[in-house]
Design an enzyme around this catalytic site. Structure first.
Site, PDB file in Angstrom:
ATOM      1  N   SER A 161     -37.967 -96.040 -20.664  1.00 43.67           N
ATOM      2  CA  SER A 161     -39.037 -95.761 -19.712  1.00 43.67           C
ATOM      3  C   SER A 161     -38.515 -95.848 -18.287  1.00 43.67           C
ATOM      4  O   SER A 161     -37.581 -96.609 -18.017  1.00 43.67           O
ATOM      5  CB  SER A 161     -40.177 -96.770 -19.892  1.00 43.67           C
ATOM      6  OG  SER A 161     -41.232 -96.489 -18.995  1.00 43.67           O
ATOM      7  N   ASP A 181     -44.900 -95.727 -27.234  1.00 42.99           N
ATOM      8  CA  ASP A 181     -45.922 -94.740 -26.935  1.00 42.99           C
ATOM      9  C   ASP A 181     -47.244 -95.457 -27.091  1.00 42.99           C
ATOM     10  O   ASP A 181     -47.472 -96.155 -28.083  1.00 42.99           O
ATOM     11  CB  ASP A 181     -45.850 -93.507 -27.830  1.00 42.99           C
ATOM     12  CG  ASP A 181     -46.660 -92.356 -27.237  1.00 42.99           C
ATOM     13  OD1 ASP A 181     -46.618 -92.175 -25.999  1.00 42.99           O
ATOM     14  OD2 ASP A 181     -47.352 -91.654 -27.987  1.00 42.99           O
ATOM     15  N   GLY A 184     -52.558 -97.051 -15.100  1.00 36.18           N
ATOM     16  CA  GLY A 184     -53.230 -96.293 -16.150  1.00 36.18           C
ATOM     17  C   GLY A 184     -54.739 -96.436 -16.096  1.00 36.18           C
ATOM     18  O   GLY A 184     -55.364 -96.354 -15.047  1.00 36.18           O
ATOM     19  N   TYR A 185     -55.312 -96.688 -17.251  1.00 33.07           N
ATOM     20  CA  TYR A 185     -56.765 -96.813 -17.386  1.00 33.07           C
ATOM     21  C   TYR A 185     -57.237 -98.256 -17.215  1.00 33.07           C
ATOM     22  O   TYR A 185     -58.418 -98.546 -17.420  1.00 33.07           O
ATOM     23  CB  TYR A 185     -57.207 -96.301 -18.766  1.00 33.07           C
ATOM     24  CG  TYR A 185     -56.894 -94.847 -19.000  1.00 33.07           C
ATOM     25  CD1 TYR A 185     -57.755 -93.850 -18.557  1.00 33.07           C
ATOM     26  CD2 TYR A 185     -55.736 -94.462 -19.662  1.00 33.07           C
ATOM     27  CE1 TYR A 185     -57.475 -92.504 -18.768  1.00 33.07           C
ATOM     28  CE2 TYR A 185     -55.442 -93.126 -19.887  1.00 33.07           C
ATOM     29  CZ  TYR A 185     -56.306 -92.155 -19.432  1.00 33.07           C
ATOM     30  OH  TYR A 185     -56.018 -90.830 -19.646  1.00 33.07           O
ATOM     31  N   ASP A 186     -56.346 -99.157 -16.831  1.00 29.72           N
ATOM     32  CA  ASP A 186     -56.681-100.588 -16.739  1.00 29.72           C
ATOM     33  C   ASP A 186     -57.921-100.887 -15.898  1.00 29.72           C
ATOM     34  O   ASP A 186     -58.696-101.775 -16.264  1.00 29.72           O
ATOM     35  CB  ASP A 186     -55.486-101.390 -16.219  1.00 29.72           C
ATOM     36  CG  ASP A 186     -54.365-101.513 -17.241  1.00 29.72           C
ATOM     37  OD1 ASP A 186     -54.508-100.974 -18.360  1.00 29.72           O
ATOM     38  OD2 ASP A 186     -53.350-102.159 -16.921  1.00 29.72           O
ATOM     39  N   HIS A 190     -52.390-104.589 -25.712  1.00 27.78           N
ATOM     40  CA  HIS A 190     -51.818-103.818 -26.810  1.00 27.78           C
ATOM     41  C   HIS A 190     -50.290-103.853 -26.774  1.00 27.78           C
ATOM     42  O   HIS A 190     -49.650-104.089 -27.800  1.00 27.78           O
ATOM     43  CB  HIS A 190     -52.327-102.373 -26.767  1.00 27.78           C
ATOM     44  CG  HIS A 190     -52.087-101.681 -25.457  1.00 27.78           C
ATOM     45  ND1 HIS A 190     -52.587-102.143 -24.257  1.00 27.78           N
ATOM     46  CD2 HIS A 190     -51.398-100.552 -25.156  1.00 27.78           C
ATOM     47  CE1 HIS A 190     -52.216-101.333 -23.278  1.00 27.78           C
ATOM     48  NE2 HIS A 190     -51.492-100.360 -23.803  1.00 27.78           N
TER      49      HIS A 190
END
Length: 191
Positions: A4, A66, A147-149, A174
């Site tokens: 990454s 991923d 991200g979507y945090d 996660h």
């Protein structure tokens, strides 16, 4: 080698591995890193594609991740397309699209899933996954906006992931759960 260049992911891995004696490198340490097409239909397929491509490039043991957001009311979207939901790795656009798609949805349940693939040039392969359940809010909350945090609320913590410190997030997220699962499986391989 963490497959990454995402600074947020790298920090999460560094935090998780800091007491293991394992030195973490990322793609930021290399030039001319090949682009890996994530053409898989599952998180595991995409992580395996990344791990294989980066292992062949670096000739080192690789951990590829991923991850994605799975929203029940959106039939599992954005799923494996989470990073490119509204554009290529554009967190703000992705969050805006999610908010728009979730308008008028009564079921706000969602989860994040992360699948890690550890691959070595010698052919060792270990797969581990992790998940966290939560809800999608109607507005962003928190400053750690990866991200979507900012939209992902964790009822047990009464916070969004963006309101937590990296360490606290790693304890329940996660990716944190997947990393712990991977580390426990790697201990047997490394012993």
């Amino acid at each position: 080698m963490i497959a990454s260049q995402n600074s947020h992911k790298i920090i999460e891995f560094e935090d998780a591995f800091k007491n293991t004696g394992v030195t973490i490198k990322s793609l930021k340490h290399f030039d001319n890193v090949p682009e890996i097409d994530e053409t898989g239909s599952t998180f595991e397929e995409n992580a395996t594609l990344k791990a294989t491509g980066i292992m062949k490039f670096s000739h080192q043991a690789v951990i590829a991740d991923d991850s994605g957001l799975v929203v029940k009311a959106l039939n599992g979207a954005p799923g494996v397309h989470s990073a490119r939901y509204a554009g290529d790795h554009d967190d703000d656009a992705n969050n805006n699209k999610l908010l728009k798609e979730m308008q008028n949805k009564s079921d706000r349940s969602a989860y994040f899933e992360s699948v890690l693939v550890y691959l070595t040039p010698e052919g060792d392969k270990v797969v581990a996954s992790g998940r966290i359940d939560g809800e999608i809010l109607t507005a962003r909350r928190g400053n750690n906006d990866f991200g979507y945090d900012p939209l992902f609320y964790v009822p047990s913590q009464q916070e969004t992931l963006a309101e937590m410190t990296t360490h606290d997030k790693n304890m329940i997220s996660h990716r944190g759960n997947a990393i712990r699962n991977l580390l426990s499986r790697l201990q047997g391989l490394w012993d």
